[in-house]
Design a protein around this motif. Structure first.
Motif, PDB file in Angstrom:
ATOM      1  N   TRP A 284       0.828  -1.208   0.000  1.00 15.23           N
ATOM      2  CA  TRP A 284       0.000   0.000   0.000  1.00 15.23           C
ATOM      3  C   TRP A 284       0.865   1.263   0.000  1.00 15.23           C
ATOM      4  N   ALA A 285       1.926   1.213   0.796  1.00 15.49           N
ATOM      5  CA  ALA A 285       2.740   2.424   0.975  1.00 15.49           C
ATOM      6  C   ALA A 285       3.643   2.709  -0.230  1.00 15.49           C
ATOM      7  N   ALA A 286       4.019   1.663  -0.964  1.00  8.74           N
ATOM      8  CA  ALA A 286       5.032   1.851  -2.017  1.00  8.74           C
ATOM      9  C   ALA A 286       4.744   3.031  -2.959  1.00  8.74           C
ATOM     10  N   PRO A 287       3.547   3.086  -3.560  1.00  8.63           N
ATOM     11  CA  PRO A 287       3.351   4.207  -4.504  1.00  8.63           C
ATOM     12  C   PRO A 287       3.244   5.565  -3.815  1.00  8.63           C
ATOM     13  N   LYS A 288       3.154   5.554  -2.484  1.00 11.04           N
ATOM     14  CA  LYS A 288       2.997   6.838  -1.771  1.00 11.04           C
ATOM     15  C   LYS A 288       4.331   7.464  -1.363  1.00 11.04           C
ATOM     16  N   ASN A 289       5.420   6.751  -1.588  1.00 10.18           N
ATOM     17  CA  ASN A 289       6.728   7.344  -1.303  1.00 10.18           C
ATOM     18  C   ASN A 289       6.972   8.484  -2.279  1.00 10.18           C
ATOM     19  N   ASP A 290       7.427   9.602  -1.743  1.00 15.14           N
ATOM     20  CA  ASP A 290       7.645  10.741  -2.628  1.00 15.14           C
ATOM     21  C   ASP A 290       9.031  10.746  -3.258  1.00 15.14           C
ATOM     22  N   PHE A 291       9.984  10.131  -2.579  1.00 13.43           N
ATOM     23  CA  PHE A 291      11.354  10.143  -3.112  1.00 13.43           C
ATOM     24  C   PHE A 291      12.167   9.057  -2.409  1.00 13.43           C
ATOM     25  N   ILE A 292      13.351   8.848  -2.960  1.00 10.38           N
ATOM     26  CA  ILE A 292      14.347   8.004  -2.285  1.00 10.38           C
ATOM     27  C   ILE A 292      15.597   8.868  -2.078  1.00 10.38           C
ATOM     28  N   GLY A 293      16.146   8.798  -0.890  1.00 10.59           N
ATOM     29  CA  GLY A 293      17.405   9.489  -0.620  1.00 10.59           C
ATOM     30  C   GLY A 293      18.547   8.500  -0.805  1.00 10.59           C
ATOM     31  N   LEU A 294      19.598   8.944  -1.486  1.00 14.06           N
ATOM     32  CA  LEU A 294      20.743   8.058  -1.737  1.00 14.06           C
ATOM     33  C   LEU A 294      21.967   8.575  -1.001  1.00 14.06           C
ATOM     34  N   ASN A 295      22.566   7.729  -0.194  1.00 13.42           N
ATOM     35  CA  ASN A 295      23.859   8.071   0.402  1.00 13.42           C
ATOM     36  C   ASN A 295      24.927   7.348  -0.411  1.00 13.42           C
ATOM     37  N   TYR A 296      25.643   8.111  -1.182  1.00 11.62           N
ATOM     38  CA  TYR A 296      26.653   7.499  -2.042  1.00 11.62           C
ATOM     39  C   TYR A 296      28.056   7.885  -1.584  1.00 11.62           C
TER      40      TYR A 296
END
Ligand code: BGP
Length: 468
Positions: A284-296
């Motif tokens: 249910w939550a997956a499509p509601k994520n607004d972004f992903i933060g990447l620590n590279y």
């Protein structure tokens, strides 16, 4: 090409690494307050009791950030300031501190980007099993909702968790972070699953409040590439990407775990205890994520490994650490390559790895909204005549920003870059010996702040929107 106007030039920190004031104003005890005092656990016994005293000096620090032209400050909230014993009473003094910090940022037009969990778990919850106990999931929901309600009128950017792979692998496979358990893949996978559910519930709570900001999670982004052209090594790199990337990104972005890893866990008896209801929440939550933060920080260079008696059970390849470890299931190994550059701590310097990784990510998940939430050079900065001449850091960030720019040219939706770190701070396992900041903190002289060479340079970059 310049960076677009809605792209944030930022920098980051984390509560335990900067705040200090570990037992002030009603703050509860965290797992790190306890763990760092166990002899031999941290570098020369350093701990965050005082850290760089950001708790008392945040006004000076934010003034310096403003002078640098910083557009956004990523910091974390210490759960133990808000709900000192994890899931009991709310501490008004904790709310007051973050209200003041947020208002100070806004006073200068600096956008607060808030991480809810950057590893400092209330000790009471740690003692009850930490992230392997589902009570922690419920407690996190309460804590997250308290923060949304208290700060959500002014904070519009939320990160639930920082680097699940790191605190779970170091906590349950390597024993280097609390709770200090080694070689327990069963607990490792259970903890990661519980964190994903806690994340999904927080997304659910946040959306219910209709605060019209954005919410996401920050993951380690350490794409694995085969060390050479051999087919075996290519297969090993795929395997590494399944375990260190797909296991973390799939449940968030696709709402389901990768079949390959699920199959492997079943075979090995490591399947987490998960309920149908929890798996539905993830979906249910997956499509509601607004972004992903990447620590590279670096990619992984991988070869196939044939486990021998001596190296089993092997330690987890710790994604943020130097190469040379065998994966916890013994299938692959990370290596250093002669033609690559490394930091003093053996972390590969590879802006190309970032760009290639971003392309790989797009291939797997499509055009998602991204922030680079951490990237930076850990170094022992050269001090000459009182000046901190961190030219290597300038070079490092310059090259990584070029990779980000190229990503934007290729149409990737990268909305911001947060250098790690805004100010010198406590490194979890390297104490104050390893520095990352634009702002120097003089450990010998009352923690006095000084501008490094990189401070003036980043200021120019921001002023010119990425031109120098
Ligand atoms: C990331 C963490 C940060 C920071 C950084 C540098 O994994 O999110 O909190 O510590 O790595 O790590 P180190 O201090 O070990 O060099």
């Amino acid at each position: 090409m310049r960076f677009p106007h809605d792209f944030f030039f930022g920098a980051a920190s984390a509560a335990y690494q900067v705040e200090g004031a570990w037992n002030e104003d009603g703050k509860g005890v965290s797992n790190w307050d306890v763990f760092s005092k166990i002899p031999g656990k941290t570098f020369e016994g350093t701990n965050g009791d005082i850290a760089v005293d950001h708790y008392h000096r945040y006004k000076e620090d934010i003034r310096l950030m403003a002078e640098m032209g910083l557009e956004s400050y990523r910091f974390s909230v210490a759960w133990t300031r808000i709900i000192p014993d994890g899931d009991g009473e709310i501490n008004p003094q904790g709310l007051a501190f973050y209200n003041a910090l947020i208002d100070e940022c806004l006073h200068y037009g600096i956008v607060p980007f808030v991480t809810l969990y950057h590893w400092d778990l209330p000790q009471v919850l740690e003692e009850a099993g930490g992230w392997t106990n589902k009570r922690t999931v419920d407690a996190f929901s309460k804590y997250a909702t308290t923060c949304f309600k208290a700060f959500g009128d002014r904070v519009k950017h939320w990160i639930t968790f920082n680097e699940t792979i790191v605190f779970c692998s170091l906590g349950y496979l390597d024993g280097a972070h609390p709770p200090g358990i080694s070689h327990n893949p069963r607990l490792y996978f259970q903890a990661t699953h519980n964190v994903f559910v806690a994340h999904a519930r927080a997304v659910e709570e946040y959306k219910k409040l209709r605060q019209y900001g954005e919410i996401g999670i920050t993951h380690v982004f350490s794409p694995a590439f085969p060390a050479d052209g051999q087919a075996d090594n290519a297969q090993a790199a795929d395997h590494a990407n399944q375990y260190s990337l797909a296991w973390f990104y799939d449940p968030i972005l696709k709402g389901a775990y990768p079949d390959y890893v699920v199959g492997q866990l079943k075979e090995r008896g490591w399947t987490p205890d998960w309920t149908a209801e929890e798996l539905t929440v993830l979906k249910w939550a997956a499509p509601k994520n607004d972004f992903i933060g990447l620590n590279y920080y670096q990619p992984q260079r991988v070869i196939k490994h044939n486990p021998t008696a001596e190296d089993k059970p092997a330690a987890q390849q710790v994604i943020a650490g130097a190469p040379g470890k065998v994966s916890f299931d013994g299938v692959y190994k990370t290596v250093s390559l002669e033609d690559k550059k490394y930091t003093k701590w053996g972390w590969e310097i590879s802006p190309e790895g970032l760009l290639e990784g971003l392309r790989m990510l797009r291939g797997a998940y499509g055009d998602i909204k991204l922030y680079i939430t951490e990237n930076g050079l850990g170094d022992q900065d050269p001090v000459e005549n009182g000046q901190i001449l961190d030219a290597d850091r300038v070079e490092y960030i310059r090259e990584h920003l070029k990779a980000v720019k190229q990503g934007l040219r290729e149409g990737l939706h990268i909305k911001g870059y947060y250098a790690w770190s805004v100010i010198d701070l406590l490194s979890w396992l390297n104490g104050f010996k390893k520095q990352y900041g634009f702002i120097y903190v003089d450990q010998q002289n009352n923690l006095t702040r000084k501008r490094k060479l990189s401070f003036g340079w980043y200021k120019q970059v921001i002023a010119n929107r990425g031109g120098e």
